[in-house]
Design an enzyme around this catalytic site. Structure first.
Site, PDB file in Angstrom:
ATOM      1  N   SER A   1       0.718  -1.326  -0.062  1.00 24.63           N
ATOM      2  CA  SER A   1       0.054   0.067   0.086  1.00 24.63           C
ATOM      3  C   SER A   1       0.927   1.159   0.085  1.00 24.63           C
ATOM      4  CB  SER A   1      -0.994  -0.057   1.185  1.00 24.63           C
ATOM      5  OG  SER A   1      -1.756   1.162   1.230  1.00 24.63           O
TER       6      SER A   1
ATOM      7  N   GLY B   1      -3.840   3.101   9.132  1.00 18.54           N
ATOM      8  CA  GLY B   1      -4.542   3.817  10.615  1.00 18.54           C
ATOM      9  C   GLY B   1      -4.498   5.168  10.753  1.00 18.54           C
TER      10      GLY B   1
ATOM     11  N   GLY C   1      -6.466   7.655   9.026  1.00 15.81           N
ATOM     12  CA  GLY C   1      -7.696   8.331   8.441  1.00 15.81           C
ATOM     13  C   GLY C   1      -7.739   8.570   6.905  1.00 15.81           C
TER      14      GLY C   1
ATOM     15  N   GLY D   1      -8.633   5.996   5.177  1.00 19.14           N
ATOM     16  CA  GLY D   1      -9.376   4.668   4.507  1.00 19.14           C
ATOM     17  C   GLY D   1      -8.353   3.419   4.303  1.00 19.14           C
ATOM     18  N   SER D   2      -7.064   3.277   4.966  1.00 20.98           N
ATOM     19  CA  SER D   2      -6.402   2.098   4.644  1.00 20.98           C
ATOM     20  C   SER D   2      -7.302   0.894   4.833  1.00 20.98           C
ATOM     21  CB  SER D   2      -5.183   2.243   5.193  1.00 20.98           C
ATOM     22  OG  SER D   2      -5.467   1.501   6.820  1.00 20.98           O
TER      23      SER D   2
ATOM     24  N   ASP E   1     -16.472   4.807   3.345  1.00 22.26           N
ATOM     25  CA  ASP E   1     -15.000   4.522   3.177  1.00 22.26           C
ATOM     26  C   ASP E   1     -14.904   3.453   2.105  1.00 22.26           C
ATOM     27  OD1 ASP E   1     -14.443   6.389   5.159  1.00 22.26           O
ATOM     28  OD2 ASP E   1     -13.424   5.176   6.291  1.00 22.26           O
TER      29      ASP E   1
HETATM   30  N1  LIG Z   1      -1.778  -2.766   3.782  1.00 21.08           N
HETATM   31  C1  LIG Z   1      -2.252  -3.282   4.761  1.00 21.08           C
HETATM   32  N2  LIG Z   1      -1.860  -4.101   5.453  1.00 21.08           N
HETATM   33  C2  LIG Z   1      -2.212  -4.810   6.501  1.00 21.08           C
HETATM   34  N3  LIG Z   1      -3.236  -4.307   7.415  1.00 21.08           N
HETATM   35  C3  LIG Z   1      -3.839  -3.254   6.571  1.00 21.08           C
HETATM   36  C4  LIG Z   1      -3.609  -2.462   5.695  1.00 21.08           C
HETATM   37  N4  LIG Z   1      -4.220  -1.581   5.444  1.00 21.08           N
HETATM   38  C5  LIG Z   1      -5.071  -1.629   6.415  1.00 21.08           C
HETATM   39  N5  LIG Z   1      -4.721  -2.546   7.406  1.00 21.08           N
HETATM   40  C6  LIG Z   1      -5.752  -2.846   8.473  1.00 21.08           C
HETATM   41  O1  LIG Z   1      -6.787  -1.586   8.817  1.00 21.08           O
HETATM   42  C7  LIG Z   1      -6.224  -1.190   9.998  1.00 21.08           C
HETATM   43  C8  LIG Z   1      -6.311   0.334   9.916  1.00 21.08           C
HETATM   44  O2  LIG Z   1      -7.756   0.769   9.804  1.00 21.08           O
HETATM   45  P1  LIG Z   1      -8.303   1.849  10.629  1.00 21.08           P
HETATM   46  O3  LIG Z   1      -9.579   1.888  10.036  1.00 21.08           O
HETATM   47  O4  LIG Z   1      -8.347   2.067  12.043  1.00 21.08           O
HETATM   48  O5  LIG Z   1      -7.557   2.993  10.051  1.00 21.08           O
HETATM   49  P2  LIG Z   1      -7.843   3.801   8.348  1.00 21.08           P
HETATM   50  O6  LIG Z   1      -8.835   2.867   7.655  1.00 21.08           O
HETATM   51  O7  LIG Z   1      -6.264   3.971   7.852  1.00 21.08           O
HETATM   52  O8  LIG Z   1      -8.503   5.306   8.768  1.00 21.08           O
HETATM   53  P3  LIG Z   1     -10.127   5.747   8.587  1.00 21.08           P
HETATM   54  O9  LIG Z   1     -10.713   4.784   8.770  1.00 21.08           O
HETATM   55  O10 LIG Z   1     -10.188   6.689   9.710  1.00 21.08           O
HETATM   56  O11 LIG Z   1     -10.106   6.299   7.236  1.00 21.08           O
HETATM   57  C9  LIG Z   1      -4.960  -1.910  10.344  1.00 21.08           C
HETATM   58  O12 LIG Z   1      -4.635  -1.932  11.668  1.00 21.08           O
HETATM   59  C10 LIG Z   1      -5.010  -3.250   9.492  1.00 21.08           C
HETATM   60  O13 LIG Z   1      -5.549  -3.987  10.552  1.00 21.08           O
HETATM   61  C1  LIG Z   2     -15.266   8.028  11.293  1.00 22.34           C
HETATM   62  C2  LIG Z   2     -15.932   7.317  10.119  1.00 22.34           C
HETATM   63  O1  LIG Z   2     -17.027   8.206   9.922  1.00 22.34           O
HETATM   64  C3  LIG Z   2     -14.870   7.570   8.763  1.00 22.34           C
HETATM   65  C4  LIG Z   2     -13.651   7.001   8.745  1.00 22.34           C
HETATM   66  O2  LIG Z   2     -12.955   7.305   7.657  1.00 22.34           O
HETATM   67  C5  LIG Z   2     -16.249   6.025  10.376  1.00 22.34           C
HETATM   68  C6  LIG Z   2     -17.456   5.361   9.083  1.00 22.34           C
HETATM   69  O3  LIG Z   2     -18.079   6.353   8.476  1.00 22.34           O
HETATM   70  O4  LIG Z   2     -17.399   4.203   8.988  1.00 22.34           O
HETATM   71 MG   LIG Z   3     -10.764   2.629   8.471  1.00 20.68          MG
END
Ligand SMILES: Nc1ncnc2c1ncn2[C@@H]1O[C@H](COP(=O)(O)OP(=O)(O)OP(=O)(O)O)[C@@H](O)[C@H]1O
Ligand SMILES: C[C@@](O)(CCO)CC(=O)[O-]
Ligand SMILES: [Mg+2]
Length: 388
Positions: free
Chosen positions: A138, A143, A145, A147-148, A208
């Site tokens: 990636s 983690g 914000g 949308g990973s 997301d």
């Molecule tokens: N490239 C990846 N490899 C392995 N796990 C991943 C990867 N990308 C995301 N993840 C999983 O997703 C989790 C992160 O998700 P989280 O929803 O907390 O953050 P985000 O999606 O980056 O932010 P947000 O939801 O606020 O947009 C990681 O802890 C892991 O479990």
């Molecule tokens: C915080 C949140 O609103 C967005 C995370 O990117 C959670 C969601 O909508 O699933």
């Molecule tokens: Mg997320």
């Protein structure tokens, strides 16, 4: 056979958290992707070989003998369910968690276990317990914000459903090796990816995975998606505060605050809904040239500032986010957190007429705090497939 699928991350311009409680939100795909490459041996049979996943971003790889998966989960992939995924039951989730626990994940990377559970659920539900290997890589900070987790679930679902033969790529993405899926196939991928997001997030709104699947800029409310035609895409600077956080915990925290103060929080969510609705109509008006660029940017900036104030009310800001807000305000630039908050990434609206020099100064100041700044293209393609 090798199938590659890539799915973009996203920014949320307005409405995060409130969208979980039924308000509208506006999000856009960005040009940073998560890619899942699936390799299947020619004659995979349940019960023999291994299922492997190589998470290159964290430098860890995991595998499970197919016989072990079959014993723990039974024969999970059923043809009828491929078209309409059933949610992962608590018993199945517990069995999957035990399979994840067979591996010792270093304490500092324990957050990977949610992603691994989502992987095992998606793999075994779509392909059954047949051997195969998935390599995930990636360009998105994990983690933070952007949308990973959704890009992870969407790219995995895209690759697995293509291998299962239930979706197939149609048109090429101009001048690249990537292909797009038709609308119905995207809908199916999105439904599966939502199940993956549920395992990672607990209570996702679905915004997301929707924007990662369909791309573009969207308004999202109660599961309904409206495509926003934005003529001139907005320019955003992203600052990653590098403060780690977890969306599941932040979403749960807002729900707890809402149950302690239902009336006050209902008013906050209502205000956010109005902001998202106004923001989406400004974006659409700008596409028809009915509003001047500077006026559009001033309005967007004001709405983002108001939304940030309401996110503070929800308790999801952070000292690092406040530092970004203060630093950019010195240059008359407006910022707001994006995604779940609590650290992670902050958006700063870059007006068209902003000089290069000012942008350099802001970036230097932000980086002097140890933050990482980068620019992204907003509103591009969603899921893409390459089959070779
Ligand atoms: N490239 C990846 N490899 C392995 N796990 C991943 C990867 N990308 C995301 N993840 C999983 O997703 C989790 C992160 O998700 P989280 O929803 O907390 O953050 P985000 O999606 O980056 O932010 P947000 O939801 O606020 O947009 C990681 O802890 C892991 O479990
Ligand atoms: C915080 C949140 O609103 C967005 C995370 O990117 C959670 C969601 O909508 O699933
Ligand atoms: Mg997320």
């Amino acid at each position: 056979m090798e199938i590659r699928a890539r799915a973009p991350g996203k920014i949320i311009l307005a409405g995060e958290h409130a969208v979980v409680h039924g308000s509208a939100a506006v999000a856009a795909a960005i040009d940073l992707y998560t890619q899942s490459s699936l390799h299947l041996p020619p004659s995979g049979e349940g019960g023999a070989g291994e299922v492997e996943v190589d998470l290159t971003d964290s430098g860890l790889a995991f595998s499970w003998p197919c016989s072990r998966l079959l014993e723990a989960l039974g024969e999970t992939s059923r043809k009828a369910e491929l078209q309409a995924p059933r949610p992962c039951s608590p018993e199945e989730l517990a069995a999957i968690a035990r399979l994840v626990e067979l591996h010792e994940i270093p304490e500092a990377k324990i957050w990977l276990s949610a992603g691994l559970s989502a992987f095992l659920y998606l793999y075994t539900s779509i392909l059954g317990c047949r051997p195969g290997k998935v390599v995930v890589s990636s360009g998105l900070p994990m983690g933070a914000g952007l949308g990973s987790s959704a890009a992870f679930s969407v790219s995995l679902s895209g690759a697995l459903l293509t291998a299962a033969g239930v979706v197939s790529a149609e048109g090429a993405v101009g001048g690249t090796e990537w292909q797009l899926l038709g609308k119905d196939h995207l809908e199916l991928v999105n439904t599966w990816a939502f199940q993956g997001e549920k395992i990672i997030h607990g209570k996702p709104s679905g915004i997301d995975n929707a924007v990662s699947t369909f791309g573009s800029m969207i308004k999202f409310k109660k599961g309904e998606l409206t495509n926003l035609k934005s003529g001139n895409p907005v320019k955003m600077l992203i600052t990653d505060t590098r403060v780690g956080r977890n969306t599941k915990a932040l979403v749960a925290g807002v729900s707890e605050r809402a149950s302690r103060h239902p009336d006050a929080m209902a008013s906050v969510f209502h205000a956010v809904n109005t902001i998202s609705e106004e923001l989406s109509s400004i974006v659409e008006l700008a596409a028809t040239d009915e509003i001047a660029m500077t006026s559009k940017e001033e309005k967007l900036a004001e709405l983002m500032e108001m939304n940030q104030g309401l996110l503070q009310c929800m308790g999801v800001s952070h000292a690092s986010i406040e530092t970004v807000l203060r630093s950019t305000l010195k240059y008359n630039l407006v910022s707001k957190l994006t995604g779940a908050g609590g650290g992670g990434c902050v958006l700063t609206l870059i007006p068209t007429l902003l000089s290069k020099l000012v942008l350099e100064k802001v970036t230097t100041e932000l980086e002097s705090h140890g933050f990482r700044c980068f620019k992204v293209e907003v509103g591009g393609q969603g899921l893409q497939i390459h089959q070779g």
